[in-house]
Design an enzyme around this catalytic site. Structure first.
Site, PDB file in Angstrom:
ATOM      1  N   SER A 177      -6.647  -4.166 -11.009  1.00 57.98           N
ATOM      2  CA  SER A 177      -6.613  -4.174  -9.551  1.00 57.98           C
ATOM      3  C   SER A 177      -7.920  -3.773  -8.875  1.00 57.98           C
ATOM      4  CB  SER A 177      -5.492  -3.261  -9.062  1.00 57.98           C
ATOM      5  OG  SER A 177      -5.675  -1.957  -9.542  1.00 57.98           O
ATOM      6  N   HIS A 213      -1.214  -8.699  -9.669  1.00 58.80           N
ATOM      7  CA  HIS A 213      -2.288  -9.486  -9.050  1.00 58.80           C
ATOM      8  C   HIS A 213      -2.459 -10.863  -9.700  1.00 58.80           C
ATOM      9  CE1 HIS A 213      -3.706  -6.095  -6.607  1.00 58.80           C
ATOM     10  NE2 HIS A 213      -3.340  -5.364  -7.642  1.00 58.80           N
ATOM     11  N   LYS A 244       2.089  -8.786  -2.779  1.00 54.13           N
ATOM     12  CA  LYS A 244       0.691  -9.238  -2.747  1.00 54.13           C
ATOM     13  C   LYS A 244       0.668 -10.736  -2.423  1.00 54.13           C
ATOM     14  CE  LYS A 244      -0.610  -5.181  -5.213  1.00 54.13           C
ATOM     15  NZ  LYS A 244       0.712  -4.505  -5.158  1.00 54.13           N
TER      16      LYS A 244
HETATM   17  C1  LIG Z   1      -1.500  -3.438 -10.915  1.00 56.83           C
HETATM   18  C2  LIG Z   1      -0.601  -2.848  -9.876  1.00 56.83           C
HETATM   19  N1  LIG Z   1       0.632  -2.456 -10.233  1.00 56.83           N
HETATM   20  C3  LIG Z   1       1.485  -1.920  -9.334  1.00 56.83           C
HETATM   21  C4  LIG Z   1       1.131  -1.766  -8.017  1.00 56.83           C
HETATM   22  C5  LIG Z   1       2.077  -1.143  -7.049  1.00 56.83           C
HETATM   23  O1  LIG Z   1       2.706  -2.112  -6.291  1.00 56.83           O
HETATM   24  P1  LIG Z   1       3.352  -1.757  -4.872  1.00 56.83           P
HETATM   25  O2  LIG Z   1       2.227  -1.762  -3.901  1.00 56.83           O
HETATM   26  O3  LIG Z   1       4.366  -2.827  -4.644  1.00 56.83           O
HETATM   27  O4  LIG Z   1       3.973  -0.407  -5.015  1.00 56.83           O
HETATM   28  C6  LIG Z   1      -0.137  -2.188  -7.609  1.00 56.83           C
HETATM   29  C7  LIG Z   1      -0.547  -2.091  -6.204  1.00 56.83           C
HETATM   30  O5  LIG Z   1      -0.892  -1.592  -5.440  1.00 56.83           O
HETATM   31  C8  LIG Z   1      -1.031  -2.720  -8.556  1.00 56.83           C
HETATM   32  O6  LIG Z   1      -2.268  -3.057  -8.195  1.00 56.83           O
END
Ligand SMILES: Cc1ncc(COP(=O)(O)O)c(C=O)c1O
Length: 389
Positions: A177, A213, A244
């Site tokens: 991310s 992502h 996303k």
């Molecule tokens: C790789 C990854 N996993 C999980 C999440 C968490 O997702 P959420 O924003 O729906 O809690 C994110 C995001 O922010 C992320 O980048």
């Protein structure tokens, strides 16, 4: 109570603050009464504020009201939840899927449900914080391998402590991310396959892939497994977010019927939390339809990604190992990251600095979406031309 600690954070330039929008999510946003070009969202397909998505959400709200009102296992779900789960299972080519309230809730609920005391989890050192927290909650022995280093992972897998365990789980972000690089899932798949042929009398090693992502971005929207041409297996668990590229809110897990049934019965963040509202579910459902019927969205996203990455490299920026619409501008210090981000802000570009502890190396994280115009990218280029960092 926290005065001294806060003062220390400020002294190190590591304090964070919130800047709220007074407009919809999109390529142009209003903050503090000023319009900015937004290079700071994960709304990769530009669907968060798309009229067809908001209409789907609003229709569902008329029919189902707003709040979920209870956990899914009580009266919190709607028939739209089941329809969405079928669509996700079809998108990911799995038997089944289950919706969670957020990606954070999914990772912190699923990982402790599939691994526990006495088991071992191998986790990429740059995995998302929600995976890190999920591993901690699981009480399994967690072993970090060097970022995307398959030789390191292979070596660790043959250590006696790994071989003696009943359950082995390998967990990775599919797209990282903060760096925008892609996990070597083909090699990870082969490693698991070999491991499972050796571990005949034990539980199969599981590959847990966080495709937050990659979903809607890679593999014609199907995600990172499809990008590598990997077919789902009973021992692969795919998690992803609705928040996303799908422009909504919430998350999902997709896998075999048995895995989904197990998680429905044991994932604490699923059981002990109110279901996401039908309107968020309807928005995600519509996003999956749009992604399929409008391939130009993903094409535009990638065109913008290539244009932006080329422009940034051309200006001499270090964009690390980025391969996706997440493009970090690596800098030497926290101060430089702040300076660059402030300069962009003054020029009408929104791209906050990312600093420790979120990342080891400070950076400004640029994210490109399908909704950016050529002019938006040209404005970013112009703003960077007058920057000293
Ligand atoms: C790789 C990854 N996993 C999980 C999440 C968490 O997702 P959420 O924003 O729906 O809690 C994110 C995001 O922010 C992320 O980048």
């Amino acid at each position: 109570m926290f005065f001294h600690r806060l003062r220390e954070l400020r002294r190190l330039n590591l304090d964070r603050s919130i800047k709220d929008r007074s407009s919809a999510q999109g390529p142009r946003i209003i903050i503090e009464d000023r319009e900015f070009i937004n290079f700071s969202s994960n709304d990769y397909l530009g669907l968060a504020g798309h009229p067809e998505i908001t209409r789907a959400a609003s229709d569902a709200m008329q029919r189902f009201g707003f709040g979920g009102g209870a956990s899914r296992l009580l009266a919190g779900g709607s028939e739209l939840h089941t329809i969405l789960e079928r669509k996700i299972a079809s998108l990911k080519s799995t038997d089944s899927a289950l919706v969670f309230n957020s990606g954070y809730a999914a990772n912190t609920g699923i990982i402790p449900a599939i691994a526990g005391e006495g088991d071992v989890i191998f986790s990429d050192e740059l995995n998302h914080a929600s995976i890190v927290d999920g591993c901690r909650l699981s009480k399994a022995k967690t072993v970090l391998y060097d970022h995307r280093d398959m030789d390191h992972l292979k070596k660790l897998l043959t250590e006696p402590f790994a071989e003696s365990r009943q359950r082995v789980v390998i967990v990775t972000d599919a797209v990282f991310s903060m760096d925008g690089d892609i996990a070597p899932l083909r090699t990870m798949y082969d490693l698991c396959l070999n491991l499972n042929s050796e571990r005949r009398h034990k539980d199969p090693a599981l590959l847990y892939v966080d495709d937050a992502h990659g979903t809607g971005v890679l593999g014609k929207g199907k995600g990172t497994l499809a990008y590598f041409g990997i077919s789902p297996e009973p021992w692969i668990i795919q998690m992803g977010t609705l928040s996303k590229a799908l422009g909504s809110f919430g998350a999902f897990v997709a896998g075999s019927r048995e895995v989904i049934e197990w998680l429905t019965n044991t994932a604490r963040s699923f059981i002990f939390s109110t279901a996401i509202p039908a309107c968020a579910v309807a928005a995600a459902s519509k996003a999956i339809d749009l992604m399929k019927t409008r391939p130009e969205l993903i094409q535009r996203l990638w065109r913008n990604r290539i244009r932006t990455a080329d422009m940034l490299r051309g200006k001499g920026y270090d964009i690390g190992k980025s391969e996706t619409p997440i493009i970090p501008l690596m800098v030497n210090s926290v101060e430089d990251a702040l300076k660059l981000s402030r300069h962009l802000y003054e020029k009408g570009i929104y791209a906050p600095a990312i600093r420790p502890p979120t990342v080891k190396t400070p950076r400004v994280r640029i994210t490109v979406t399908a909704a950016h115009s050529e002019e938006d990218i040209a404005m970013l280029s112009k703003a960077l031309s007058s920057c000293q960092v």
